[in-house]
Design an enzyme around this catalytic site. Sequence first.
Site, PDB file in Angstrom:
ATOM      1  N   GLY A 174       0.780  -1.178   0.008  1.00 43.03           N
ATOM      2  CA  GLY A 174      -0.113   0.032   0.047  1.00 43.03           C
ATOM      3  C   GLY A 174       0.878   1.243   0.214  1.00 43.03           C
ATOM      4  N   ARG A 175       0.251   2.369  -0.422  1.00 43.12           N
ATOM      5  CA  ARG A 175       0.797   3.676  -0.341  1.00 43.12           C
ATOM      6  C   ARG A 175      -0.233   4.694   0.026  1.00 43.12           C
ATOM      7  NH1 ARG A 175       4.490   5.344  -4.423  1.00 43.12           N
ATOM      8  NH2 ARG A 175       5.419   3.225  -4.504  1.00 43.12           N
ATOM      9  N   GLY A 176       0.412   5.835   0.256  1.00 42.65           N
ATOM     10  CA  GLY A 176      -0.458   6.961   0.605  1.00 42.65           C
ATOM     11  C   GLY A 176       0.280   8.215   0.640  1.00 42.65           C
TER      12      GLY A 176
ATOM     13  N   VAL B 273       3.985   1.244   2.102  1.00 46.86           N
ATOM     14  CA  VAL B 273       3.821   0.181   3.086  1.00 46.86           C
ATOM     15  C   VAL B 273       4.407  -0.847   2.479  1.00 46.86           C
ATOM     16  CG1 VAL B 273       2.537  -0.934   4.768  1.00 46.86           C
ATOM     17  CG2 VAL B 273       2.168   1.531   4.376  1.00 46.86           C
TER      18      VAL B 273
ATOM     19  N   ASP C 188      -6.399  12.425   9.907  1.00 50.84           N
ATOM     20  CA  ASP C 188      -6.641  11.904   8.459  1.00 50.84           C
ATOM     21  C   ASP C 188      -7.491  10.394   8.776  1.00 50.84           C
ATOM     22  OD1 ASP C 188      -6.684  11.627   5.776  1.00 50.84           O
ATOM     23  OD2 ASP C 188      -4.684  10.820   5.613  1.00 50.84           O
TER      24      ASP C 188
END
Length: 797
Positions: free
Chosen positions: A518-520, A525, A631
Amino acid sequence: MHIPFLLLFLLPILIILSSSSIIATNSFSPNILTQGSSLFVEKQNLLVSPNRLFTAGFHQIGQNAYYFAIWFTEPLFDGNQTITWVANREEPVNGKQSNFSLKKNGNLVLTDARREIWTSATTSTSPLQLQLLDSGNLVLTQLNEKSYLWQSFSFPTDTILPNQPFTKDTVLISSKSSTNFSSGFYKLYFDNDNVLRLVYISDEITSIYWPPTWELPYEAGRGTYNNTRIALLDTKGQFLSSDYFTFITTDYGSTHQRKLTLDVDGNIRVYTLNEKRWIVSWQAISFTCTIHGICGPNSLCTYNPEMGRSCSCMKGYKPKNQSDLSLGCEPTFKFDKRLESYEFIKLPSVQFYGFNSFFMRNNTFDECHRKCFNDSNCKAFQYNIESDYVFLCYTYTLLFNGYHKGTGFTTYLKLPKTDVLLYDQKLVKESRLECTSSIVELQRTYAKKSTNGSIKFMLWFSIIFGAIEATCFIFFYYITKRQSGATCQSYLAIATGFRRLTYDEILKVTHKFRDEVGRGGGGVVYKGLLSDNRVVAVKVLHEATQGEAEFLAEMSPIGRINHMNLIETYGYCAEGKHRILVFEYMENGSLAEKLGTNELDWTQMSQIATGVAKGLAYLHEECLEWVLHCDVKPHNILLDADYNPKVADFGLSKLFRQDVLNNSVFSRIRGTRGYMASEWVFNLPITSKVDVYSYGMVVLEMITGRSATCDHMTNDNEGVEQKRLVSLVREKIHEAGGNLIDTKMMEILNPMIGDAYDKGQMKDLLKLALQCVEEDKDERPTMSEVVKILCNREIDD
């Protein structure tokens, strides 16, 4: 070669441990404490009642802070344990070198690093023993004697148990908060007229509020002629008092565990244990706003059956302490002696009880108005209609015990004319009464224990020998590292409570960042595997630019946070420019991945909503440092193998706070479009209510199956229109009249849920979500209020 060296290195440690065992010998039984024996905080020694219902010992109440207490052995549904008695409620002891001892002279002594904190002040030449009985009573008895030399039942704190006598010599004193057992403001006692009473006591004010002071004892059903002064709650739930006050609990019977507690809000309640939850089966005062001092001075109390009690400051006043509204309010203006600078505003159905400086009967309104206006110390006056021909006038120099009451009561508040001109008949900023659940942290130096000459010699020999061996060990370590070139840096324990890894170890754990999961906005991650075979998620932060010391300081609150609905952080890396977090891996990914599928049923969605609320409430009000998430969104809500939710990325806003102006204002917008409260957009003070708004949007997204980040197309009489999710939901609810079966309402429900949902639960959760997304932050509940509503709903179901 290595094993003999290691044994040689451990030799001084073994010598110290053996000498320590000579110093601290202790004979201990799990049921009875005998003379000359002690319970040690570090060894977690406990006394358990024969029926195993109660436990006595050191109970941790904070960071390095312990009470010597008695509690119900079985934990509640949330893992907490119910304390029934505390010896040292005013002064917790350290988690090191503290003990509870039965001395050979018959005295019970609680010691904190060789300093006496508490004592029973008992002496006896006969053999003694301390035992915890099935009733929860801790008793000091002489062998072969039926009477007690000392018992905890004679010195209650805020709770009495069934068959525990409450007498003229005992009092109950409320705790300051749910996590702080030190003495609070309320006391239950037998008064000099033999009547059982409740009184509010602060530094400035003392006032009795139960039974009501405007009633004579006989009018309240009390008797003053019996000087026995004793009361008792029996095991079936009946309470009897010598002043003729009696009641029976709603669940009268002999199959329940009960307790009577003087709560932090000044109300007496009987609680019954039912499926690991304490349920109220009786309370003394149903309208809690009549309890004196409940909101402090210059404030008003409002009671709502759904939301409970709340406190608000009146126009012209502000909270003394934002974190504890029970301290009341203070004026935003300075009182001026010039009478012409003041005017009055009307507060309908508002009463202030007590502390009236002047009283008149059958005077006109103008006379009452003039009396207060001409008195420079008068802050308000109250003009009531007692009957058709009787009018009452009260003037106040102290505004205390204010609350909303029925018709017939009107208060007129004196304010500067400038404030009166701006007054719009509304109260300002209403906030729920929540005392901070601060956790006590003790930091003390410890006194050295006295030792004899031989032990001193052994200790000094061990220290010198250990220093030599440590030098050899360091030399051997660097030689070995140079030869092998593959030895990893050891984990270094730091004050944050989790572990430090080198960048080389991170590369090994993630197989050189092979599996991205995952990424944000905060980073990328990766999936990894620790040396102990724990699967972990490794987040590489790509925006944090602090130095190592600053990074560790900002990570400190994250390392100390521990909650079942928050991601557990295992470690970190702060090497060079690398800033990396290592936390537990969640098998079912994020909530965002599941919302568009049929993997989640209604029960799981409801549990997710409750779990996320509990995690955020802990962040806002219970952890050691106030933490905003900033967030909250489905991508940051992760699900374990059983679909239990855990909030991730909490506290990361602190890692990037290069532009924070103070504790409540951020100068740069944070969060994700669609989940952001209006405070961010209009540059208003940022509080925990921004997380409440985001939480409400997440719940709406679960209920509707529609994205909070998109505008939704709807067909109306004039064609196609784009609407935000909140506006769409409110419109459909209005059209359906709140009926979940209505076709209009069914249009917005998540089709993945189908018909397998509880309509009452759905309606309540939808109503709660809409409260959370109110534009005015003061209209939103706190996360602790959200948890209370959700948990009460679970109990009702």
